[in-house]
Design an enzyme around this catalytic site. Structure first.
Site, short mmCIF file in Angstrom:
data_model
loop_
_atom_site.label_atom_id
_atom_site.label_comp_id
_atom_site.label_asym_id
_atom_site.label_seq_id
_atom_site.Cartn_x
_atom_site.Cartn_y
_atom_site.Cartn_z
N ASP A 474 0.12 -0.79 0.05
CA ASP A 474 0.34 -0.36 -0.09
C ASP A 474 0.92 1.46 -0.50
O ASP A 474 1.72 1.50 1.25
CB ASP A 474 -1.13 -0.63 0.82
N HIS A 475 1.18 1.93 -0.66
CA HIS A 475 1.51 3.05 -1.78
C HIS A 475 0.86 4.29 0.14
O HIS A 475 1.84 5.48 0.09
CB HIS A 475 1.54 3.86 -2.88
N ARG A 476 0.76 3.98 0.44
CA ARG A 476 -0.10 5.08 1.42
C ARG A 476 0.73 4.75 2.86
O ARG A 476 1.20 5.59 3.40
CB ARG A 476 -1.47 5.29 1.79
#
Length: 504
Positions: A474-476
């Site tokens: 998850d790039h968050r």
């Protein structure tokens, strides 16, 4: 007549619905307290639901294959004047034996424990309901006999009493037979799903098996004995066959007589062979994967790894101690946990506050999930507090949870709560995959098959054991640097396992 309705309980983990797989009783059956009445399937597992009332089944609310909401009516039972007392005659053991006790009793007749008044209440309590111990120790009573069927004790077994003609005896016997035929049928008393599965595997109707356990409980040995009994001789077709005057049944709606589907698909022009409802675990998997793709901005990194030394280490460990040597999956799990200790952001979770803002939640440890393919579909059992276990401890848990999942006995506790998942798709003979993150986790590691490939070692071409590792994240919660650092650490451990194990 006192009719009580039992609603579908919360089967754990806050599930809101369940699919009714099959009924274990029918309307008119006599049921006991805690007797399984239906098998239902949730997004987590398949379970048998016990009944908290004793009496006669008045109504079944729902059909097989139907999805019921938690709190919806499941079954109505006519309890008469009993109001929660134990089962009528033949209804089962007082309080019921646990699954393990029943299995032990089935294997050893002397192992069946005596039921006491202290445990006379519900023995099968699900989340959301249960039956109290108090008031469950009532006395069983024989049903009152009607005047047509009552007879003196001296006239048992069809014998003609003094002053009774043969015609009168025949009429009395016929009346008794009619009364027995019209009496409510006792549902089979079975506690353990293992015993039910054993009967199903042998093609035995469980309702025809005579139980030898307390209160007529059907045990494992009863099913085994029924399976070993010789089959009844086949009836003479000349005696049973009779000319039928009724017309042949018409073909089912939508199907032609030749078996070719009559319904045509407007888009393809092909006939529709079957329509399969999306329900149960298939529905749960679809919802989870759709939510993951819709909510998580994922990215994927991958690397090819020389696993030759890891395979050799595993062979050496197995040669030294065949019984306790950890498998390759356990060794890889140990490397993953070491990587997560250095990059804990990959085992976090994103939560949304009431005001709409989000926060990253970090945990004190790791619950390691692993994807397992079962007959019911894909499930993710998880090893609780996996960071505290050695490679041997991880291997033992992997074997235990895999067996539970594939046998359908894994419950919500085993199938939820993971913070990071490992997916070994190499068992299917594939090299790589773009795995979908198991929502609400933030990363998943995929492992491909280990095969012989050409590889450059010290400037020379050699044949090595090579696999591919892929990480979807998850790039968050992190950027490529953290994801790449984690993946490289795991890859280095696979390529040089001995040096890494010294630091774990």
């Amino acid at each position: 007549m006192t009719v009580k309705t039992f609603t579908l309980p919360d089967l754990g983990e806050g599930l809101t619905e369940a699919e009714l797989v099959t009924w274990l009783v029918q309307e008119g059956d006599t049921v006991a307290v805690d007797q399984p009445i239906a098998e239902v399937e949730t997004a987590k597992s398949a379970v048998e639901v016990p009944c908290p009332f004793a009496g006669t089944v008045h109504e079944l609310h729902g059909a097989s294959g139907q999805t019921l909401d938690v709190g919806a009516p499941l079954i109505s039972v006519d309890t008469g004047d009993r109001a929660g007392t134990p089962a009528p005659q033949g209804g089962g053991p007082k309080g019921g034996l646990s699954y393990r006790e029943e299995e032990r009793a089935g294997a050893d007749p002397a192992a069946a424990p005596e039921a006491s008044d202290d445990d006379a209440g519900s023995g099968s309590v699900l989340i959301g309901y249960g039956t109290p111990a108090g008031g469950a120790a009532g006395r069983r009573r024989r049903p009152k006999q009607s005047g047509a069927t009552a007879r003196p004790a001296g006239n048992d077994r069809g014998r003609t009493g003094p002053g009774q003609s043969p015609d009168e005896a025949a009429r009395a016997a016929g009346a008794a037979h009619d009364a027995m035929a019209s009496a409510p049928r006792l549902a089979p008393t079975v506690v353990s799903p293992i015993v039910r599965k054993l009967a199903k595997d042998h093609g035995i109707d469980i309702s025809t098996v005579r139980g030898t356990g307390p209160g007529g409980l059907v045990l494992r040995r009863d099913v085994v004995a029924a399976a070993a009994a010789p089959a009844p001789p086949a009836a003479d077709p000349r005696e049973t066959a009779a000319p039928s005057s009724s017309p042949a049944p018409a073909p089912a709606a939508g199907v032609e007589a030749a078996g070719v589907p009559a319904e045509a698909d407007a888009r393809t022009g092909l006939g529709v062979a079957e329509r399969i409802p999306v329900s149960g675990i298939r529905k749960a998997i679809g919802q989870a994967m759709t939510r993951s793709r819709a909510e998580i901005p994922e990215a994927t990194v991958w690397v090819d790894v020389d696993a030759t030394k890891l395979v050799e280490l595993r062979a050496e460990l197995k040669a030294q101690d065949p019984e306790r040597a950890p498998g390759l999956m356990a060794l890889l799990a140990r490397f993953v946990l070491a990587g997560l200790a250095r990059h804990p952001e990959l085992a976090t979770r994103i939560e949304t506050r009431e005001d709409g803002t989000q926060e990253i939640v970090r945990f004190d440890g790791v619950n390691l999930g692993f994807a397992a393919q079962t007959d019911r579909g894909l499930v993710v059992p998880n090893i609780r507090r996996a960071h505290t276990l050695s490679a041997r401890g991880l291997d033992a848990e992997l074997r235990r949870l895999t067996e539970l999942a594939r046998s359908g006995r894994a419950g919500p506790a085993e199938l939820s709560g993971s913070t990071f998942t490992v997916n070994n798709y190499g068992v299917f003979g594939t090299d790589g995959a773009a795995a979908i993150i198991n929502h609400p986790e933030v990363a998943i590691l995929g492992i491909g098959r280990i095969i012989d490939r050409p590889w450059v070692v010290d400037g020379q071409l050699a044949v090595r054991k090579v696999t591919q590792l892929s990480l979807a994240f998850d790039h968050r919660v992190c950027d490529g640097g953290a994801a790449g650092g984690f993946l490289r650490m795991v890859a280095d451990a696979v390529e040089n396992p001995v040096s890494v194990l010294a630091d774990l």
